[in-house]
Design an enzyme around this catalytic site. Structure first.
Site, short mmCIF file in Angstrom:
data_model
loop_
_atom_site.label_atom_id
_atom_site.label_comp_id
_atom_site.label_asym_id
_atom_site.label_seq_id
_atom_site.Cartn_x
_atom_site.Cartn_y
_atom_site.Cartn_z
N ASP A 294 3.97 -14.70 -12.96
CA ASP A 294 4.12 -14.75 -14.42
C ASP A 294 3.21 -13.74 -15.11
O ASP A 294 3.63 -13.01 -16.00
CB ASP A 294 3.73 -16.15 -14.93
N ILE A 295 1.95 -13.71 -14.70
CA ILE A 295 0.95 -12.93 -15.42
C ILE A 295 1.21 -11.43 -15.34
O ILE A 295 1.16 -10.71 -16.35
CB ILE A 295 -0.46 -13.26 -14.88
#
Length: 413
Positions: free
Chosen positions: A186-187
């Site tokens: 995600d990051i």
């Protein structure tokens, strides 16, 4: 007038004056918009009546008497404003369109076609604002730039790590793939989206025309694992997990210390010579089977065994004194050791902010991108649900009566 941006406090960032409509939830999208916020952009976080799904995910401080949001939400939503709009009703969607007229960027991380079904597609919103930069972060991308057979599949971090190749080369042995600890599925896509947004913004400011920015979480994981592509294409090799060592550089990995592990990277001949001198193993320099990186990689077991015989007799702190700054070296830290290391204090990487319901500040990871003339900063704690609804609607040109009517009908809160 409608769509006019309000005067906001000077945040001292390079992106001051940029307004972002943030329709994201959970991790990838909020991380992206927080990076923009840290550099001075005004982030208008549009939340559904129940709030971002991550608002009430812990952990909570023991002294938190209100529990309005937990650590998960706090980590990726600082420096933002919150407005609650019900996008399931026509009036809510019309209100979002009104906000878009005065925005530079919109970011969302819904599944493909969700915004289209709401009548809020990029093409539709572009009619309201031709210069709008519209960014979408999805598991398998958006059909506009290349329709994946999995375009409608839901995805989270663990899915992106698995299908993007990261797990396939990460693990203790070649038969055991492992998820990387932080949610980089995600990051990292969130960070990549920032790059796309800034590139599109630059063009919008010079050409007056926005565009669609499409980021696939799975694609980003593959880009992050760039080595596997050239290994397969150039050499026909399918890489597998290789534990804590590098497949083509030696030494380049982890070795045991007396109280944990340390990382050492000395693959060039010059670094190798320095390392041998530092650990008192000049005899290794006379070994022709270890004379080059390629040869050391062929004989990596002997290399790591020799290094570990030295490192395992010392603590991480002792090794920091003996090897730190002399060769590429770093101890494997946990968060308590990070908090005690002067590097992170000097770089302001454990930033403090207030938290509702607590008497003392909390710490969040600081801003890793440092600009010399316009430094970003942590200027506000994450917003309460709907904390800035009135302020944002006034800036969009709504009267007090209109706002009161919207509140009474629960279209906003």
């Amino acid at each position: 007038m409608a769509g006019e941006k309000p005067n906001t406090e000077d945040r001292g960032g390079a992106l001051e004056g940029i307004r972002v409509i943030d329709l994201t939830q959970m991790l990838a999208g909020p991380y992206c918009t927080q990076m923009l916020a840290d550099q001075g952009a005004e982030i208008i976080k549009v939340e559904p009546p129940a709030g971002d799904n991550s608002r009430f995910v812990g952990p909570y401080r023991p002294d938190d008497t209100q529990r309005l949001f937990g650590g998960y939400f706090a980590t990726v939503n600082r420096n933002k404003k919150s407005i609650v709009i019900d996008l399931k009703v026509d009036e809510g969607r019309a209100l979002l369109r009104r906000l878009v007229r005065g925005a530079d960027v919109l970011v969302e991380n819904y599944r493909a076609r969700v915004m289209d079904r709401l009548g809020l597609s990029y093409e539709s919103l572009r009619e309201e604002n031709p210069a709008l930069v519209y960014a979408a972060i999805r598991g398998f991308g958006d059909p506009r730039t290349g329709e994946s057979p999995y375009v409608d599949w839901p995805a989270f971090d663990v899915v992106a790590q698995a299908m993007g190749g990261l797990m396939g080369i990460t693990g203790p042995d070649r038969n055991t793939p492992i998820k990387v600890g932080p949610g980089i599925g995600d990051i990292v896509p969130g960070a990549f989206a920032v790059t796309g947004i800034l590139a599109a913004l630059l063009r919008a400011k010079t050409k007056g025309q926005g565009q669609f920015v499409d980021v696939s979480m799975v694609d980003v994981m593959l880009a992050l694992c760039e080595r596997i592509v050239h290994q397969y294409s150039f050499a026909g090799h399918v890489p597998r997990p290789e534990g804590n060592q590098h497949p083509i550089l030696t030494p380049f990995g982890l070795v045991k210390a007396r109280d944990g592990f340390v990382s050492i990277a000395a693959p060039t001949d010059e670094w190798w010579k320095k390392l041998c001198h530092l650990i008192g193993r000049e005899d290794l320099l006379a070994d022709e089977t270890l004379a080059t990186n390629e040869l050391r990689t062929r004989n990596k077991d002997r290399v790591y065994s020799a290094i570990e015989a030295f490192t395992s007799a010392h603590t991480k702190r002792e090794l920091l004194q003996l090897l730190g700054g002399r060769i590429p070296f770093g101890p494997v830290y946990d968060i308590s050791e990070i908090a005690a290391d002067p590097h992170f204090a000097a770089r302001n990487m454990l930033a403090e902010t207030s938290h509702p319901g607590t008497a003392t500040p909390v710490q969040l990871a600081g801003i890793p991108v440092k600009l010399s003339d316009t430094p970003g900063r942590v200027w506000s704690s994450p917003p309460l649900l709907g904390e800035h609804t009135d302020e944002i609607l006034v800036s969009a040109g709504l009267s007090a009566a209109e706002i009161a009517d919207l509140r009474q009908r629960k279209i906003v809160q």
